[in-house]
Design a protein around this motif. Structure first.
Motif, mmCIF file in Angstrom:
data_model
loop_
_atom_site.group_PDB
_atom_site.id
_atom_site.type_symbol
_atom_site.label_atom_id
_atom_site.label_comp_id
_atom_site.label_asym_id
_atom_site.label_seq_id
_atom_site.Cartn_x
_atom_site.Cartn_y
_atom_site.Cartn_z
ATOM 1 N N SER A 24 0.875 -1.215 -0.083
ATOM 2 C CA SER A 24 0.017 -0.101 0.097
ATOM 3 C C SER A 24 1.006 1.247 0.092
ATOM 4 C CB SER A 24 -0.885 -0.049 1.180
ATOM 5 O OG SER A 24 -2.016 -0.895 1.026
ATOM 6 N N PRO A 25 1.068 1.869 -1.281
ATOM 7 C CA PRO A 25 1.680 3.217 -1.295
ATOM 8 C C PRO A 25 0.710 4.389 -1.193
ATOM 9 C CG PRO A 25 2.122 1.545 -3.149
ATOM 10 C CD PRO A 25 0.781 1.298 -2.415
ATOM 11 N N ASN A 26 1.426 5.720 -1.299
ATOM 12 C CA ASN A 26 0.788 6.781 -1.615
ATOM 13 C C ASN A 26 0.527 7.008 -3.062
ATOM 14 O OD1 ASN A 26 3.436 7.278 -1.708
ATOM 15 N ND2 ASN A 26 3.391 9.436 -1.819
ATOM 16 N N HIS A 27 -0.574 7.660 -3.566
ATOM 17 C CA HIS A 27 -0.808 7.796 -4.678
ATOM 18 C C HIS A 27 -1.191 9.406 -5.104
ATOM 19 C CE1 HIS A 27 -2.531 6.672 -8.567
ATOM 20 N NE2 HIS A 27 -3.688 6.453 -8.069
ATOM 21 N N TYR A 28 -0.314 10.101 -6.097
ATOM 22 C CA TYR A 28 -0.596 11.362 -6.525
ATOM 23 C C TYR A 28 -0.169 11.605 -7.804
ATOM 24 C CZ TYR A 28 4.706 11.399 -5.575
ATOM 25 O OH TYR A 28 5.996 11.290 -5.505
ATOM 26 N N SER A 29 0.133 10.505 -8.759
ATOM 27 C CA SER A 29 0.335 10.663 -10.118
ATOM 28 C C SER A 29 -0.277 9.530 -10.840
ATOM 29 C CB SER A 29 1.883 10.656 -10.323
ATOM 30 O OG SER A 29 2.184 10.600 -11.497
ATOM 31 N N GLU A 30 -0.773 9.847 -12.031
ATOM 32 C CA GLU A 30 -1.367 8.832 -12.771
ATOM 33 C C GLU A 30 -0.262 7.677 -13.092
ATOM 34 O OE1 GLU A 30 -4.394 8.567 -13.403
ATOM 35 O OE2 GLU A 30 -5.287 10.262 -13.657
ATOM 36 N N ILE A 31 0.922 7.994 -13.041
ATOM 37 C CA ILE A 31 2.022 6.838 -13.456
ATOM 38 C C ILE A 31 2.482 6.201 -12.188
ATOM 39 C CG2 ILE A 31 4.306 8.250 -13.058
ATOM 40 C CD1 ILE A 31 5.031 7.243 -15.839
ATOM 41 N N THR A 140 8.237 11.328 -8.011
ATOM 42 C CA THR A 140 7.195 10.856 -9.193
ATOM 43 C C THR A 140 6.496 12.058 -9.876
ATOM 44 O OG1 THR A 140 6.954 8.777 -7.976
ATOM 45 C CG2 THR A 140 5.571 8.951 -9.882
ATOM 46 N N GLN A 141 6.168 13.027 -9.182
ATOM 47 C CA GLN A 141 5.445 14.132 -9.799
ATOM 48 C C GLN A 141 6.443 14.787 -10.848
ATOM 49 O OE1 GLN A 141 6.667 13.988 -6.683
ATOM 50 N NE2 GLN A 141 7.755 15.864 -5.953
ATOM 51 N N TYR A 147 -2.550 14.853 -12.393
ATOM 52 C CA TYR A 147 -3.833 15.156 -13.443
ATOM 53 C C TYR A 147 -3.098 15.166 -14.836
ATOM 54 C CZ TYR A 147 -6.329 16.092 -9.252
ATOM 55 O OH TYR A 147 -6.872 15.888 -7.856
ATOM 56 N N SER A 148 -1.853 15.194 -15.040
ATOM 57 C CA SER A 148 -1.330 15.509 -16.294
ATOM 58 C C SER A 148 -0.917 14.226 -17.074
ATOM 59 C CB SER A 148 0.195 15.728 -16.206
ATOM 60 O OG SER A 148 0.754 15.981 -17.498
ATOM 61 N N LYS A 149 -1.295 14.237 -18.381
ATOM 62 C CA LYS A 149 -1.301 13.119 -19.342
ATOM 63 C C LYS A 149 0.300 13.029 -19.988
ATOM 64 C CE LYS A 149 -5.192 11.809 -18.504
ATOM 65 N NZ LYS A 149 -5.769 10.683 -17.679
ATOM 66 N N LYS A 150 1.074 13.872 -19.548
ATOM 67 C CA LYS A 150 2.528 14.244 -20.340
ATOM 68 C C LYS A 150 3.296 13.550 -19.440
ATOM 69 C CE LYS A 150 2.974 17.805 -22.593
ATOM 70 N NZ LYS A 150 3.295 19.256 -22.910
ATOM 71 N N ILE A 151 4.116 12.732 -19.885
ATOM 72 C CA ILE A 151 5.627 12.228 -19.158
ATOM 73 C C ILE A 151 6.781 13.114 -19.548
ATOM 74 C CG2 ILE A 151 7.026 10.230 -18.819
ATOM 75 C CD1 ILE A 151 4.584 8.583 -19.418
ATOM 76 N N SER A 152 7.608 13.426 -18.369
ATOM 77 C CA SER A 152 8.720 14.378 -18.734
ATOM 78 C C SER A 152 9.883 13.276 -18.756
ATOM 79 C CB SER A 152 8.833 15.285 -17.559
ATOM 80 O OG SER A 152 10.045 16.134 -17.743
ATOM 81 N N LEU A 153 10.515 12.900 -19.801
ATOM 82 C CA LEU A 153 11.592 11.650 -19.907
ATOM 83 C C LEU A 153 12.897 12.544 -19.461
ATOM 84 C CD1 LEU A 153 10.358 9.713 -22.761
ATOM 85 C CD2 LEU A 153 10.143 9.278 -20.448
#
Length: 225
Positions: A24-31, A140-141, A147-153
């Motif tokens: 059980s982790p915390n959750h703040y990004s879609e990824i 991870t943010q 709420y973003s759909k864009k990944i910053s690689l």
């Protein structure tokens, strides 16, 4: 994911290398599921997730999810549904792990602190007699904002993860799994996750946990169940 981020895993020895448990982790990004799936894989375990049932209807993706043992949950439903219960039983029989985000969705807290939890994780743990292992991650943010759909690689990000001790829920075992018991046990889980995140961030979380229901009531002036 390894090209996009480096992972600093703290207290990795606390992550069980065998046997069934709820992670059980915390959750703040879609990824988050991808990130924590990579973490579990690096620590030697193949994770299973609770996922919205609608995703299983998507061609190819649904087939992959089903074949890899992911667990469908109806939107607006709970782990009390027959398929999640049966899946949890199979996990225990096979000594596998399931990743359950106690918050149920991305935290609404403005500063990304864990918000009030839901009872799915503790219900599985108490019904199946398996431990819950809390965890927190930070960074991870920068890979994908909430709420973003864009990944910053680029540039490559650093994601710090801290594994907690398996939680002792013995005080709740044998009790009726009513709303009061499940909420009390969930509060224990959220306190543990928040403490881990405080260590990672070097900050103190707000004394009052963000409660989406109460916040909505204040904004709309109406009751929201």
């Amino acid at each position: 994911m390894n090209l996009a981020a480096r992972y600093e895993i703290i207290d990795a020895h606390k992550f069980p290398r065998s046997g069934a448990f709820v992670f059980s982790p915390n959750h703040y990004s879609e990824i988050d599921p991808v990130v924590m799936g990579v973490v579990a894989w690096k620590l030697g375990r193949l994770p299973r997730f609770l996922a919205k049932a609608s995703v299983f209807k998507i061609p190819v993706i649904g087939w992959v999810l089903t074949k890899s043992g992911q667990i469908p949950v109806q939107r607006g439903g709970s782990v009390r549904g027959s398929e999640p219960v049966k899946a949890a039983q199979r996990l225990v029989e096979k000594g596998q792990i399931v990743v359950v985000y106690p918050e149920g969705s991305l935290t609404r807290d403005p500063d990304l602190w864990p918000m009030r939890g839901k009872t799915g994780a503790v219900r599985i743990a108490l019904e199946q007699g398996i431990p819950i292992v809390p965890a927190a991650h930070w960074g991870t943010q920068h890979l994908m904002e909430r709420y973003s759909k864009k990944i910053s690689l680029f540039p490559r990000k650093t994601i710090r993860v801290k594994i907690g001790d398996p939680l002792d829920l013995s005080q709740f075992r044998g009790r009726s799994l009513d709303t009061a018991t499940l909420n009390e046990a969930t509060a224990v889980v959220m306190v543990a996750i928040t403490a881990l995140l405080e260590d990672l961030r070097g900050e103190q979380a707000p004394t009052e946990r963000w409660n989406p229901s109460e916040h909505n009531q204040k904004e709309t002036g109406r009751f929201e169940a």
